[in-house]
Design a protein around this motif. Sequence first.
Motif, PDB file in Angstrom:
ATOM      1  N   ASN A 163       0.824  -1.210   0.000  1.00  0.00           N
ATOM      2  CA  ASN A 163       0.000   0.000   0.000  1.00  0.00           C
ATOM      3  C   ASN A 163       0.858   1.259   0.000  1.00  0.00           C
ATOM      4  O   ASN A 163       0.449   2.290  -0.555  1.00  0.00           O
ATOM      5  CB  ASN A 163      -0.929  -0.004   1.213  1.00  0.00           C
ATOM      6  CG  ASN A 163      -2.101  -0.965   1.027  1.00  0.00           C
ATOM      7  OD1 ASN A 163      -2.438  -1.330  -0.098  1.00  0.00           O
ATOM      8  ND2 ASN A 163      -2.706  -1.379   2.120  1.00  0.00           N
ATOM      9  N   LYS A 167       0.490   4.128  -2.755  1.00  0.00           N
ATOM     10  CA  LYS A 167       0.261   5.519  -2.362  1.00  0.00           C
ATOM     11  C   LYS A 167       1.286   6.439  -3.001  1.00  0.00           C
ATOM     12  O   LYS A 167       0.940   7.534  -3.493  1.00  0.00           O
ATOM     13  CB  LYS A 167       0.311   5.634  -0.844  1.00  0.00           C
ATOM     14  CG  LYS A 167       0.022   7.041  -0.334  1.00  0.00           C
ATOM     15  CD  LYS A 167       0.025   7.077   1.183  1.00  0.00           C
ATOM     16  CE  LYS A 167      -0.279   8.484   1.687  1.00  0.00           C
ATOM     17  NZ  LYS A 167      -0.266   8.544   3.182  1.00  0.00           N
ATOM     18  N   GLU A 172      -4.018   5.579  -4.632  1.00  0.00           N
ATOM     19  CA  GLU A 172      -4.635   5.359  -3.328  1.00  0.00           C
ATOM     20  C   GLU A 172      -5.917   4.542  -3.427  1.00  0.00           C
ATOM     21  O   GLU A 172      -6.282   3.816  -2.492  1.00  0.00           O
ATOM     22  CB  GLU A 172      -4.931   6.706  -2.651  1.00  0.00           C
ATOM     23  CG  GLU A 172      -3.703   7.460  -2.181  1.00  0.00           C
ATOM     24  CD  GLU A 172      -3.123   8.328  -3.279  1.00  0.00           C
ATOM     25  OE1 GLU A 172      -3.602   8.214  -4.441  1.00  0.00           O
ATOM     26  OE2 GLU A 172      -2.200   9.124  -2.999  1.00  0.00           O
ATOM     27  N   GLN A 175      -5.543   0.855  -2.748  1.00  0.00           N
ATOM     28  CA  GLN A 175      -5.146   0.376  -1.431  1.00  0.00           C
ATOM     29  C   GLN A 175      -6.295  -0.389  -0.776  1.00  0.00           C
ATOM     30  O   GLN A 175      -7.457  -0.024  -0.912  1.00  0.00           O
ATOM     31  CB  GLN A 175      -4.731   1.556  -0.541  1.00  0.00           C
ATOM     32  CG  GLN A 175      -3.435   2.226  -0.949  1.00  0.00           C
ATOM     33  CD  GLN A 175      -3.090   3.378  -0.020  1.00  0.00           C
ATOM     34  OE1 GLN A 175      -3.967   4.079   0.477  1.00  0.00           O
ATOM     35  NE2 GLN A 175      -1.810   3.588   0.203  1.00  0.00           N
TER      36      GLN A 175
END
Length: 320
Positions: A163, A167, A172, A175
Motif C-alpha cells: 500500500n 500511495k 490510493e 489500497q
Amino acid sequence: MTATMHSDTEANTVAGPHHRTPGPDRKTRSRRSRGVVGFGHWWWALPGVLVVLAIHYVATGVGGFFAFTNWTGIGSFQLVGLANFQKILGDPSKILALGNTLFLAFGSVVIVNIIGLAIALALNRTLKSRYILRVLFFMPVVLSPLAVSYIWKFIFDFNGPINAILKSAGLESWQKSWLGDPTFAIWAVLIVIVWQQTGFAMVIYLAGLAGVPTEVEEAAAIDGTTLWQRFWHVTLPAIRPAVAISTTLGIVNGLRVFDQIMALTNGGPAGATETLATQVYKQAFSLANFGYGAALALILSAIILVFAVIQQRVTRGTES
C-alpha cells in the motif's frame, strides 16, 4: 621295483603333513556368513520398521476408526457410522474448504513448476553468477513457513509496503486490506506458497537438466531448430522424471497446506481461506470434535492418495 616303492613312500611322507580333512567349501561358508549378516541387518532395521509402522500405519488406522465415532478426545465414545461424513457433505463451509484445498494445490503446482522450470533453464549453464543465484532462489525453501508467512503478512498489511508503494504512485484507490478481502485473501496465500516452493522445483529441474546431453542439443541447433523446438522435443522429454517428482511433491504439499494459512489469515476472512487441513485442526483440537475432525482427515488422506496415484499413472503413461 624297490626304488619305485621307496620314492612313492617319500612322496606320501612329504604330502602327508599338508593333507587336511575335507570341510565346508568356500561357497557354503560365504552363504552362511551372508545369512548371518543379513539376519543381523534385519535386527538392526527392526526398531525403525516398528516405529514407521506405529506412526504411519497404526496411528492412521486408529484415526480412521475414530472417524466413525463421536469421540470428543476425552472419555467414552459411540459408533455413529457414516454420520460424520454425511455431516461434512451437507456443510457448505466444508465444501468451500475442499474447493480452497484443490485451488491451492493445483494452482501452486502449475505456477511453481512453470516458474521453477524457467529459472532452472536460465541458470543451467550460461550465466557466470548462476551458483549465487541458485542459492538466492533456493533460500526461501529452507526458511520456516511460519517465519515466511509472518513476513508476508507484514507486506500485505494495510500499512505495509504494498500500500505504501501504491500511495507513492498515486494509486490510493487501489489500497486495501489485502488479507481482509475475501476475494484476494486466497490469492495472497497462493502467492506465499509459490514464493517459498519455487526454489525446490528449481533444484529438481536443475538435477534433471544436468542429465541432458549437450551433444543432442547442439545437434538439434545445427539442424536449424528454434529454441522452443529444442525445448519441446529434446529437453522436456529428457526431464520427464524430474517433472513427475516435482508435480507429485507439489500436489501432496499443496493439498495439506496449513502453516501459511494459520499465520496469514487463520482461515478468514469469513472462512474464505479455510482448507481441509485447517478444518481438521480446528474441529479436532479447538472444538473437541475429534471424531468429526478424524473424518475430515480421512477424506483429506484419501484425496491426497487418489491424486498422487493418478499423477503417477499419467506420468508413467507419458514416459512409455
